[in-house]
Design a protein around this motif. Sequence first.
Motif: not given
Length: 127
Positions: A16-20, A40-48, A73-76
Amino acid sequence: MFKDILLVGIGSFAGGSLRMVVSKYLQLCVAGSFPLGTMVVNVLGCFLIGIVSSLSGSESSISPAVRLLLATGFCGGFTTFSTFMNENVMLMKDGDDFSTSVLYLFASLFLGFVAVLAGRQLVLAFR
């Protein structure tokens, strides 16, 4: 159980901190109102989450605790969109047909959009 909650909490805090940070920084780089940071966050999260879920149950497997920390945790925390997309892939992978995944995808998007509009209308009605 407490250990699992702690792992998910630590991962969520980091994600969440990194997303912000990522979202805010990217939004500063773009003129106009297009939500580039969120996209970008959504696409990067999907990749991760694709990487993490592929490492689960493979020959180079990660432990259930690391999977909780990274995927849940992290991706969520980074984006629930990644979990949503991963669930669509899992529907197809688990033997459900493509139409079930497409139904889940479009129903979630449509109902989520309608729910946001309804929530906004509810607040506006009581102002």
